[in-house]
Scaffold this motif. Structure first.
Motif, PDB file in Angstrom:
ATOM      1  N   VAL A  36      -2.120 -40.642  46.719  1.00  0.00           N
ATOM      2  CA  VAL A  36      -1.586 -41.730  47.550  1.00  0.00           C
ATOM      3  C   VAL A  36      -0.515 -41.275  48.536  1.00  0.00           C
ATOM      4  CG1 VAL A  36      -2.165 -43.482  45.836  1.00  0.00           C
ATOM      5  CG2 VAL A  36       0.103 -42.413  45.797  1.00  0.00           C
ATOM      6  N   GLU A  37      -0.219 -39.990  48.543  1.00  0.00           N
ATOM      7  CA  GLU A  37       0.833 -39.449  49.408  1.00  0.00           C
ATOM      8  C   GLU A  37       0.683 -39.928  50.850  1.00  0.00           C
ATOM      9  OE1 GLU A  37       2.575 -35.086  50.804  1.00  0.00           O
ATOM     10  OE2 GLU A  37       0.737 -35.187  49.615  1.00  0.00           O
ATOM     11  N   PHE A  38      -0.533 -39.897  51.395  1.00  0.00           N
ATOM     12  CA  PHE A  38      -0.771 -40.280  52.786  1.00  0.00           C
ATOM     13  C   PHE A  38      -1.436 -41.654  52.908  1.00  0.00           C
ATOM     14  CE2 PHE A  38      -1.194 -35.509  53.040  1.00  0.00           C
ATOM     15  CZ  PHE A  38       0.061 -35.309  53.582  1.00  0.00           C
ATOM     16  N   ILE A  39      -1.529 -42.388  51.816  1.00  0.00           N
ATOM     17  CA  ILE A  39      -2.193 -43.697  51.868  1.00  0.00           C
ATOM     18  C   ILE A  39      -1.142 -44.801  51.856  1.00  0.00           C
ATOM     19  CG2 ILE A  39      -3.815 -45.250  50.719  1.00  0.00           C
ATOM     20  CD1 ILE A  39      -5.350 -42.662  49.901  1.00  0.00           C
ATOM     21  N   ASP A  40      -0.442 -44.969  50.768  1.00  0.00           N
ATOM     22  CA  ASP A  40       0.666 -45.924  50.794  1.00  0.00           C
ATOM     23  C   ASP A  40       1.906 -45.382  50.093  1.00  0.00           C
ATOM     24  OD1 ASP A  40      -0.061 -46.288  48.138  1.00  0.00           O
ATOM     25  OD2 ASP A  40      -0.892 -48.275  48.451  1.00  0.00           O
ATOM     26  N   GLY A  41       1.810 -44.139  49.623  1.00  0.00           N
ATOM     27  CA  GLY A  41       2.968 -43.453  49.088  1.00  0.00           C
ATOM     28  C   GLY A  41       3.339 -43.759  47.652  1.00  0.00           C
ATOM     29  N   GLU A  42       2.818 -44.825  47.099  1.00  0.00           N
ATOM     30  CA  GLU A  42       3.172 -45.221  45.739  1.00  0.00           C
ATOM     31  C   GLU A  42       1.934 -45.186  44.856  1.00  0.00           C
ATOM     32  OE1 GLU A  42       6.184 -45.964  44.434  1.00  0.00           O
ATOM     33  OE2 GLU A  42       7.058 -45.431  46.370  1.00  0.00           O
ATOM     34  N   PRO A  43       2.009 -44.504  43.714  1.00  0.00           N
ATOM     35  CA  PRO A  43       0.873 -44.547  42.778  1.00  0.00           C
ATOM     36  C   PRO A  43       0.529 -45.993  42.425  1.00  0.00           C
ATOM     37  CG  PRO A  43       2.447 -42.880  42.103  1.00  0.00           C
ATOM     38  CD  PRO A  43       3.095 -43.664  43.223  1.00  0.00           C
ATOM     39  N   TRP A  44      -0.755 -46.237  42.292  1.00  0.00           N
ATOM     40  CA  TRP A  44      -1.214 -47.601  42.024  1.00  0.00           C
ATOM     41  C   TRP A  44      -1.094 -47.941  40.544  1.00  0.00           C
ATOM     42  CZ3 TRP A  44      -6.364 -48.783  45.008  1.00  0.00           C
ATOM     43  CH2 TRP A  44      -6.141 -48.640  46.377  1.00  0.00           C
ATOM     44  N   SER A  45      -0.750 -49.200  40.294  1.00  0.00           N
ATOM     45  CA  SER A  45      -0.788 -49.728  38.930  1.00  0.00           C
ATOM     46  C   SER A  45      -2.249 -49.938  38.539  1.00  0.00           C
ATOM     47  CB  SER A  45      -0.052 -51.069  38.871  1.00  0.00           C
ATOM     48  OG  SER A  45      -0.758 -52.035  39.640  1.00  0.00           O
ATOM     49  N   ARG A  46      -2.504 -50.096  37.246  1.00  0.00           N
ATOM     50  CA  ARG A  46      -3.876 -50.396  36.797  1.00  0.00           C
ATOM     51  C   ARG A  46      -4.344 -51.726  37.394  1.00  0.00           C
ATOM     52  NH1 ARG A  46      -6.550 -47.556  33.096  1.00  0.00           N
ATOM     53  NH2 ARG A  46      -7.629 -49.352  32.180  1.00  0.00           N
ATOM     54  N   SER A  47      -3.442 -52.668  37.556  1.00  0.00           N
ATOM     55  CA  SER A  47      -3.798 -53.961  38.123  1.00  0.00           C
ATOM     56  C   SER A  47      -4.268 -53.819  39.569  1.00  0.00           C
ATOM     57  CB  SER A  47      -2.600 -54.906  38.038  1.00  0.00           C
ATOM     58  OG  SER A  47      -2.871 -56.116  38.693  1.00  0.00           O
ATOM     59  N   LYS A  48      -3.532 -53.055  40.365  1.00  0.00           N
ATOM     60  CA  LYS A  48      -3.925 -52.833  41.764  1.00  0.00           C
ATOM     61  C   LYS A  48      -5.244 -52.066  41.814  1.00  0.00           C
ATOM     62  CE  LYS A  48      -2.242 -51.199  46.222  1.00  0.00           C
ATOM     63  NZ  LYS A  48      -1.075 -50.728  46.982  1.00  0.00           N
ATOM     64  N   SER A  49      -5.403 -51.091  40.943  1.00  0.00           N
ATOM     65  CA  SER A  49      -6.659 -50.337  40.890  1.00  0.00           C
ATOM     66  C   SER A  49      -7.822 -51.240  40.513  1.00  0.00           C
ATOM     67  CB  SER A  49      -6.552 -49.175  39.888  1.00  0.00           C
ATOM     68  OG  SER A  49      -5.681 -48.192  40.374  1.00  0.00           O
ATOM     69  N   TRP A  50      -7.611 -52.132  39.557  1.00  0.00           N
ATOM     70  CA  TRP A  50      -8.678 -53.040  39.130  1.00  0.00           C
ATOM     71  C   TRP A  50      -9.118 -53.939  40.286  1.00  0.00           C
ATOM     72  CZ3 TRP A  50     -12.410 -53.253  35.951  1.00  0.00           C
ATOM     73  CH2 TRP A  50     -13.034 -54.465  35.613  1.00  0.00           C
ATOM     74  N   ALA A  51      -8.155 -54.465  41.037  1.00  0.00           N
ATOM     75  CA  ALA A  51      -8.488 -55.325  42.181  1.00  0.00           C
ATOM     76  C   ALA A  51      -9.304 -54.548  43.213  1.00  0.00           C
ATOM     77  CB  ALA A  51      -7.216 -55.894  42.803  1.00  0.00           C
ATOM     78  N   ALA A  52      -8.919 -53.311  43.486  1.00  0.00           N
ATOM     79  CA  ALA A  52      -9.661 -52.487  44.446  1.00  0.00           C
ATOM     80  C   ALA A  52     -11.047 -52.141  43.911  1.00  0.00           C
ATOM     81  CB  ALA A  52      -8.878 -51.218  44.765  1.00  0.00           C
ATOM     82  N   PHE A  53     -11.125 -51.826  42.636  1.00  0.00           N
ATOM     83  CA  PHE A  53     -12.391 -51.478  41.995  1.00  0.00           C
ATOM     84  C   PHE A  53     -13.390 -52.638  42.130  1.00  0.00           C
ATOM     85  CE2 PHE A  53     -14.986 -50.703  38.107  1.00  0.00           C
ATOM     86  CZ  PHE A  53     -15.341 -49.374  38.330  1.00  0.00           C
ATOM     87  N   LEU A  54     -12.943 -53.847  41.855  1.00  0.00           N
ATOM     88  CA  LEU A  54     -13.805 -55.019  41.981  1.00  0.00           C
ATOM     89  C   LEU A  54     -14.161 -55.286  43.444  1.00  0.00           C
ATOM     90  CD1 LEU A  54     -12.230 -57.471  39.402  1.00  0.00           C
ATOM     91  CD2 LEU A  54     -14.285 -56.058  39.143  1.00  0.00           C
ATOM     92  N   ARG A  55     -13.215 -55.074  44.333  1.00  0.00           N
ATOM     93  CA  ARG A  55     -13.468 -55.258  45.770  1.00  0.00           C
ATOM     94  C   ARG A  55     -14.583 -54.324  46.237  1.00  0.00           C
ATOM     95  NH1 ARG A  55      -8.489 -55.154  47.155  1.00  0.00           N
ATOM     96  NH2 ARG A  55      -8.367 -52.928  47.569  1.00  0.00           N
ATOM     97  N   HIS A  56     -14.573 -53.079  45.742  1.00  0.00           N
ATOM     98  CA  HIS A  56     -15.627 -52.134  46.134  1.00  0.00           C
ATOM     99  C   HIS A  56     -16.993 -52.615  45.675  1.00  0.00           C
ATOM    100  CE1 HIS A  56     -12.747 -49.445  47.728  1.00  0.00           C
ATOM    101  NE2 HIS A  56     -12.295 -48.983  46.577  1.00  0.00           N
ATOM    102  N   ALA A  57     -17.067 -53.119  44.461  1.00  0.00           N
ATOM    103  CA  ALA A  57     -18.347 -53.620  43.942  1.00  0.00           C
ATOM    104  C   ALA A  57     -18.829 -54.809  44.766  1.00  0.00           C
ATOM    105  CB  ALA A  57     -18.202 -53.998  42.471  1.00  0.00           C
TER     106      ALA A  57
END
Length: 177
Positions: A36-57
Motif C-alpha cells: 500500500v506504500e504507493f496506493i493509500d499508504g496505510e495497511p488495510w484492515s480486514r474489514s476494508k479488505s472484505w469490502a474490496a474483495f466483495l466489490r471485485h466479485a
C-alpha cells in the motif's frame, strides 16, 4: 444476470476469478505496508479488505469485467490481482467514465516479471473482448507501475490530486502500436 469470469493462462501464471478461500491471502496482501506504500499508504484492515474483495466479485456481474486473482503455476495461494474496474473517483469525465486498470503483487514476487506478464494477459483479453479506452491512476513515485503502464501503451493525461495526494492519470486508446 450471471456472468462467468474467464480464466487466462500464460506461461507462468493463471488469472482466475477470486474465490471465497482467497480472502485470507487477499487481506494479507493488502495489510502489507510495501503493497500500500504507493496506493493509500496505510495497511488495510480486514474489514476494508472484505469490502474490496466483495466489490471485485460484484464488478464482474455488473460490468462484464473486473479483477482476477493472479496465481503462479504450482503455487498454493494467489500472488496478487490484476484487471479493470470503475472507481468513480470524481477526477473528471475524461477519467471517471472509463474502465480503470489496476494491478497489485505481493512483495515476495516483485522483480520476477510476473506483474508485466499478468498485466499484458489482462490487457490482451480486454482488447479482444471489451475494447476501448482505458485509464489508470499511479502515484508518481511508483516508477515500476509507471513503466508497466507505458509498456502497455498508456500515456500521461495529466497530473491531479486524489484524496490529498499527487497522482498521475494515464490513458490508453487501444493496444500499443
Amino acid at each position: 444476470m450471471s456472468r462467468s469470469i474467464p480464466t487466462i493462462n500464460t506461461h507462468r501464471l493463471t488469472l482466475r476469478g477470486m474465490r471465497a478461500e482467497d480472502f485470507n491471502r487477499f487481506a494479507e496482501i493488502w495489510a502489507t505496508p510495501k503493497v500500500v506504500e504507493f496506493i493509500d499508504g496505510e495497511p488495510w484492515s480486514r474489514s476494508k479488505s472484505w469490502a474490496a474483495f466483495l466489490r471485485h466479485a460484484g464488478h464482474w456481474q455488473i460490468t462484464g469485467f473486473g479483477q482476477w486473482a493472479i496465481n503462479r503455476h504450482r503455487a498454493p495461494e494467489m500472488s496478487g490481482q490484476v484487471g479493470f474496474f470503475y472507481a468513480k473517483r470524481d477526477l473528471g469525465d475524461d477519467f471517471d467514465d472509463f474502465p480503470e486498470a489496476g494491478w497489485v503483487l505481493a512483495p515476495d514476487v516483485h522483480g520476477q516479471g510476473y506483474g508485466v506478464e499478468a498485466v499484458r494477459a489482462a490487457h490482451d483479453w480486454f482488447d479482444r473482448v471489451i475494447t476501448g479506452r482505458l485509464v489508470c491512476l499511479i502515484d508518481p513515485r511508483n516508477t515500476r507501475s509507471i513503466k508497466i503502464a507505458e509498456d502497455m501503451g498508456y500515456r500521461l493525461m495529466r497530473e491531479a490530486a486524489y484524496e490529498g495526494d499527487a497522482v498521475k492519470l494515464f490513458e490508453r486508446n487501444g493496444p500499443p502500436q
